[in-house]
Write a protein that holds these residues in place. Structure first.
Motif, PDB file in Angstrom:
ATOM      1  N   ARG A   1     -15.192   8.190   0.300  1.00 49.36           N
ATOM      2  CA  ARG A   1     -14.711   7.943   1.645  1.00 49.36           C
ATOM      3  C   ARG A   1     -14.107   6.555   1.813  1.00 49.36           C
ATOM      4  O   ARG A   1     -14.404   5.627   1.062  1.00 49.36           O
ATOM      5  CB  ARG A   1     -15.827   8.142   2.680  1.00 49.36           C
ATOM      6  CG  ARG A   1     -17.047   7.251   2.508  1.00 49.36           C
ATOM      7  CD  ARG A   1     -17.790   7.190   3.829  1.00 49.36           C
ATOM      8  NE  ARG A   1     -16.896   6.612   4.825  1.00 49.36           N
ATOM      9  CZ  ARG A   1     -17.054   6.703   6.127  1.00 49.36           C
ATOM     10  NH1 ARG A   1     -18.074   7.361   6.623  1.00 49.36           N
ATOM     11  NH2 ARG A   1     -16.193   6.130   6.947  1.00 49.36           N
ATOM     12  N   GLY A   2     -13.270   6.425   2.833  1.00 57.71           N
ATOM     13  CA  GLY A   2     -12.708   5.112   3.174  1.00 57.71           C
ATOM     14  C   GLY A   2     -13.739   4.325   3.953  1.00 57.71           C
ATOM     15  O   GLY A   2     -14.815   4.825   4.302  1.00 57.71           O
ATOM     16  N   GLN A   3     -13.366   3.130   4.221  1.00 60.53           N
ATOM     17  CA  GLN A   3     -14.236   2.168   4.882  1.00 60.53           C
ATOM     18  C   GLN A   3     -14.800   2.682   6.222  1.00 60.53           C
ATOM     19  O   GLN A   3     -14.061   3.164   7.076  1.00 60.53           O
ATOM     20  CB  GLN A   3     -13.379   0.933   5.139  1.00 60.53           C
ATOM     21  CG  GLN A   3     -14.105  -0.297   5.546  1.00 60.53           C
ATOM     22  CD  GLN A   3     -13.066  -1.327   6.024  1.00 60.53           C
ATOM     23  OE1 GLN A   3     -12.033  -1.541   5.377  1.00 60.53           O
ATOM     24  NE2 GLN A   3     -13.314  -1.933   7.168  1.00 60.53           N
TER      25      GLN A   3
ATOM     26  N   SER B   1      -8.324   9.474  -0.197  1.00 57.83           N
ATOM     27  CA  SER B   1      -6.964   8.974  -0.422  1.00 57.83           C
ATOM     28  C   SER B   1      -6.541   9.326  -1.838  1.00 57.83           C
ATOM     29  O   SER B   1      -7.381   9.502  -2.720  1.00 57.83           O
ATOM     30  CB  SER B   1      -6.889   7.457  -0.233  1.00 57.83           C
ATOM     31  OG  SER B   1      -7.592   6.806  -1.264  1.00 57.83           O
TER      32      SER B   1
ATOM     33  N   GLU C   1     -18.806   5.290  -0.710  1.00 60.58           N
ATOM     34  CA  GLU C   1     -17.799   4.549   0.059  1.00 60.58           C
ATOM     35  C   GLU C   1     -16.979   3.693  -0.899  1.00 60.58           C
ATOM     36  O   GLU C   1     -17.318   2.562  -1.207  1.00 60.58           O
ATOM     37  CB  GLU C   1     -18.448   3.690   1.146  1.00 60.58           C
ATOM     38  CG  GLU C   1     -17.392   2.982   1.980  1.00 60.58           C
ATOM     39  CD  GLU C   1     -17.922   2.441   3.310  1.00 60.58           C
ATOM     40  OE1 GLU C   1     -18.928   2.969   3.812  1.00 60.58           O
ATOM     41  OE2 GLU C   1     -17.319   1.493   3.823  1.00 60.58           O
TER      42      GLU C   1
ATOM     43  N   ASP D   1      -3.328  12.365   1.341  1.00 62.04           N
ATOM     44  CA  ASP D   1      -2.153  11.565   1.688  1.00 62.04           C
ATOM     45  C   ASP D   1      -0.852  12.218   1.232  1.00 62.04           C
ATOM     46  O   ASP D   1       0.087  12.341   1.996  1.00 62.04           O
ATOM     47  CB  ASP D   1      -2.168  10.139   1.107  1.00 62.04           C
ATOM     48  CG  ASP D   1      -3.097   9.196   1.869  1.00 62.04           C
ATOM     49  OD1 ASP D   1      -3.487   9.564   2.985  1.00 62.04           O
ATOM     50  OD2 ASP D   1      -3.433   8.119   1.340  1.00 62.04           O
TER      51      ASP D   1
ATOM     52  N   ASN E   1       0.866  -1.174   0.000  1.00 63.25           N
ATOM     53  CA  ASN E   1       0.000   0.000   0.000  1.00 63.25           C
ATOM     54  C   ASN E   1       0.907   1.229   0.000  1.00 63.25           C
ATOM     55  O   ASN E   1       1.735   1.395   0.900  1.00 63.25           O
ATOM     56  CB  ASN E   1      -0.860  -0.059   1.272  1.00 63.25           C
ATOM     57  CG  ASN E   1      -1.666   1.206   1.499  1.00 63.25           C
ATOM     58  OD1 ASN E   1      -1.264   2.299   1.104  1.00 63.25           O
ATOM     59  ND2 ASN E   1      -2.799   1.052   2.126  1.00 63.25           N
TER      60      ASN E   1
ATOM     61  N   ALA F   1      -7.706   6.637  -4.342  1.00 57.37           N
ATOM     62  CA  ALA F   1      -9.088   6.787  -4.798  1.00 57.37           C
ATOM     63  C   ALA F   1      -9.201   7.963  -5.766  1.00 57.37           C
ATOM     64  O   ALA F   1      -9.935   7.904  -6.763  1.00 57.37           O
ATOM     65  CB  ALA F   1     -10.024   6.977  -3.600  1.00 57.37           C
TER      66      ALA F   1
ATOM     67  N   ALA G   1     -10.752   7.234   8.146  1.00 61.55           N
ATOM     68  CA  ALA G   1     -11.788   7.439   7.129  1.00 61.55           C
ATOM     69  C   ALA G   1     -12.976   8.197   7.725  1.00 61.55           C
ATOM     70  O   ALA G   1     -13.515   9.124   7.108  1.00 61.55           O
ATOM     71  CB  ALA G   1     -12.236   6.097   6.565  1.00 61.55           C
TER      72      ALA G   1
ATOM     73  N   GLY H   1     -13.728   3.075  -0.366  1.00 56.61           N
ATOM     74  CA  GLY H   1     -12.540   2.527   0.288  1.00 56.61           C
ATOM     75  C   GLY H   1     -11.307   3.212  -0.266  1.00 56.61           C
ATOM     76  O   GLY H   1     -11.423   4.129  -1.095  1.00 56.61           O
ATOM     77  N   PHE H   2     -10.160   2.798   0.194  1.00 57.38           N
ATOM     78  CA  PHE H   2      -8.916   3.370  -0.332  1.00 57.38           C
ATOM     79  C   PHE H   2      -8.512   2.514  -1.522  1.00 57.38           C
ATOM     80  O   PHE H   2      -7.457   1.887  -1.533  1.00 57.38           O
ATOM     81  CB  PHE H   2      -7.832   3.366   0.743  1.00 57.38           C
ATOM     82  CG  PHE H   2      -8.134   4.291   1.889  1.00 57.38           C
ATOM     83  CD1 PHE H   2      -8.987   5.366   1.742  1.00 57.38           C
ATOM     84  CD2 PHE H   2      -7.535   4.092   3.137  1.00 57.38           C
ATOM     85  CE1 PHE H   2      -9.259   6.242   2.797  1.00 57.38           C
ATOM     86  CE2 PHE H   2      -7.791   4.950   4.194  1.00 57.38           C
ATOM     87  CZ  PHE H   2      -8.663   6.021   4.023  1.00 57.38           C
ATOM     88  N   ASN H   3      -9.371   2.515  -2.540  1.00 65.33           N
ATOM     89  CA  ASN H   3      -9.221   1.547  -3.616  1.00 65.33           C
ATOM     90  C   ASN H   3      -9.456   2.222  -4.953  1.00 65.33           C
ATOM     91  O   ASN H   3     -10.549   2.714  -5.237  1.00 65.33           O
ATOM     92  CB  ASN H   3     -10.250   0.431  -3.370  1.00 65.33           C
ATOM     93  CG  ASN H   3     -10.241  -0.634  -4.442  1.00 65.33           C
ATOM     94  OD1 ASN H   3     -10.191  -0.317  -5.626  1.00 65.33           O
ATOM     95  ND2 ASN H   3     -10.299  -1.888  -4.027  1.00 65.33           N
TER      96      ASN H   3
END
Lengths: 323, 323
Positions: free
Chosen positions: B179-181, B238, B209, B266, B71, B241, B187, B211-213
């Motif tokens: 947003r993150g989880q 993030s 939502e 970040d 990550n 994202a 988050a 996630g940081f994905n």
DNA sequence: CTGAAAGCGCTTACAG
DNA sequence: CTGAAAGCGCTTACAG
């Protein structure tokens, strides 16, 4: 801290017996065993790995020497290594050397003093002598140390050929290569593959030594595109440099891939996050890490290793920066 | 392997004397010292760190527990930590937990058995009890464990406010938050900052939502932009994202920043490599790592630590994805 | 100033 | 099947 003595006393046996059940080795009566087991859980005993190490000269630790974990190529390698290490009961010590002999020597020393069981060297400075003195199994990753040292690498030249041929096939007439630092074997090999291919096809080409550095790549590509607007293909020796090229193209309002095609090298995860996503020559990074640690553990545990040179084939990932 | 005994014999002194010169402690005559020094170099002697550890219960190693080194947030943290550790004579053991209690417990156990001097926990699973049982100094990074545990974090809420206000100031009328989880403190805090700000200014907003994905962010933003083409600002929790959002925008032919502004969170290095480069709320990632390890070493070396909660202010980095 | 000895927490021959 | 003892390579009181 509770020691083996405490356990022995609690279970009314000798420390030798405790040691036997701990290691599942030697005869021990059913009663003694259960008594010891109970003592262990009751006292929440955990044997000292350090005392064990002192005795058997093993630490269940391996050292990982890399130039810089912040370089996006290495975290994934490290992950592959650690996953296998974890399963095999080993722990990984992280050592960033910045390719400095001094740091590398320091770590080699420290690791040896800690009785590490093996070392993976993915960093480029020491010669073979440097490592042979170490009385510890090693594996070379992404570099060559000696024929006697198991080595895991990638067919850099072949990968470079694939990329260059692809650009030619997609119609590029003037291709620039953003090469890594001269003298760095991986960079030299990729350059060779590029050169042979453009010459073979008689294509115009330009070579820029940007290093594996996004910012410099951006600067140099901008200048290049100003002076040679006819450049219609770029093969970068790293994804990071390719990203720099993409920024330059964006600034210069060149459309990727319609007007300018770009291919990177490495296949690090962020290439996919670029817009458009980066076409690249993907190294099986995670698997390279897995292979390296497997070879190391084979040596540590005295399993014969059949081949000393593992060369992974790179794979073209066609994504959005090529037609 | 040459041991202290060999050195003693070679120098014609006792091991006690060798130990004294090794540790520069206790009286030792000039002659004895030079004899020992000579023996050490002649025999290329290096003291066993393991034997020392057994005696003094210290190992000069620290454990670093993170969810996943792959990550992109963590390599830079790890680098900050390792740089300070190296200077102070410590070595870092890398532990990826994937936020799994089982892996975390395994590592905690292993580290304890190796007499690590301290642990940095940047991973989210165990409660305080979990760590208190450990008889080892710890520092919490990017998470809260207890008031008794030194903690290094970032003003997430404040950072989210800065980003949201900036988008509003730059004219955004409908802002989406990726947003993150839910449940993840960082988050949740960023979400809170976003929410309070859009409500305070009475702006339209949407929360996804992701996630940081990156991949999920791309998918969800594409759908969002199809259904709500009026969305003109995105604040992602993030950078990863945010990159996904940029890809969606690219696919949908939305111009960034003219037509759609995007801010990440970040400040990881690849944000700068995007085209255009990503405006983001930058955490001082490297410094966070430095601070965490410094606090840990202070505890290890029994230096009093004044403050237990270090909250770094995030900083807006205006780059290319905002007007 | 220096050395003999005990001890750190284990493991493994060696006797029994 | 089990325990006493030696040893792994150090460090540090303790005497001298």
């Amino acid at each position: 801290m509770t020691t083996i003595k405490d356990v022995a006393k609690y279970a009314n046996v000798s420390v030798a017996t405790v040691s036997r059940v701990l290691n599942n080795k030697g005869y021990v009566s059913k009663e003694a065993e259960t008594a010891v087991q109970k003592a262990i859980t009751d006292l929440n005993y955990r044997p000292s790995a350090v005392a064990r190490s002192l005795y058997d000269k093993k630490s269940r630790m391996i050292g990982l020497l890399i130039p810089d974990i912040a370089n996006p190529f290495f975290p994934e390698i490290a992950r592959g290594i650690e996953d296998v290490a974890l399963k095999a009961g080993y722990t990984v010590v992280l050592c960033n050397t910045d390719n400095q002999v001094k740091k590398e020597a320091h770590y080699l020393n420290t690791l040896e003093q800690k009785y590490v069981d093996g070392i993976i060297v993915a960093t480029g400075v020491g010669g073979y002598e440097h490592y042979k003195a170490l009385n510890v199994p090693i594996v070379a990753l992404d570099r060559f140390i000696s024929e006697h040292v198991p080595t895991v690498t990638v067919e850099n030249k072949q990968g470079a050929k694939l990329a260059t041929e692809y650009l030619i096939q997609k119609g590029c007439m003037h291709i620039a290569h953003l090469r890594g630092q001269t003298g760095l074997v991986t960079a030299d090999e990729r350059y060779q593959g590029f050169k042979e291919t453009v010459e073979q096809f008689g294509k115009r080409h330009t070579v820029l030594e940007t290093g594996f550095n996004s910012y410099r790549a951006e600067e140099m590509v901008r200048v290049l595109l100003e002076q040679h607007p006819e450049v219609d293909g770029i093969f970068a020796a790293s994804d990071v440099a390719a990203a720099g090229a993409m920024k330059a193209a964006h600034t210069m309002k060149r459309m990727v891939p319609d007007d300018l095609q770009i291919i990177g090298f490495d296949g690090i995860s962020f290439g996919e996050m670029l817009s458009p996503s980066l076409t690249t020559v993907k190294q099986p990074i995670y698997q390279i890490g897995e292979k390296a640690i497997s070879l190391l553990i084979d040596q540590i545990e005295n399993r014969p290793i059949k081949t000393f040179q593992y060369v992974f084939p790179p794979i073209m990932h066609i994504r959005g920066t090529t037609k």
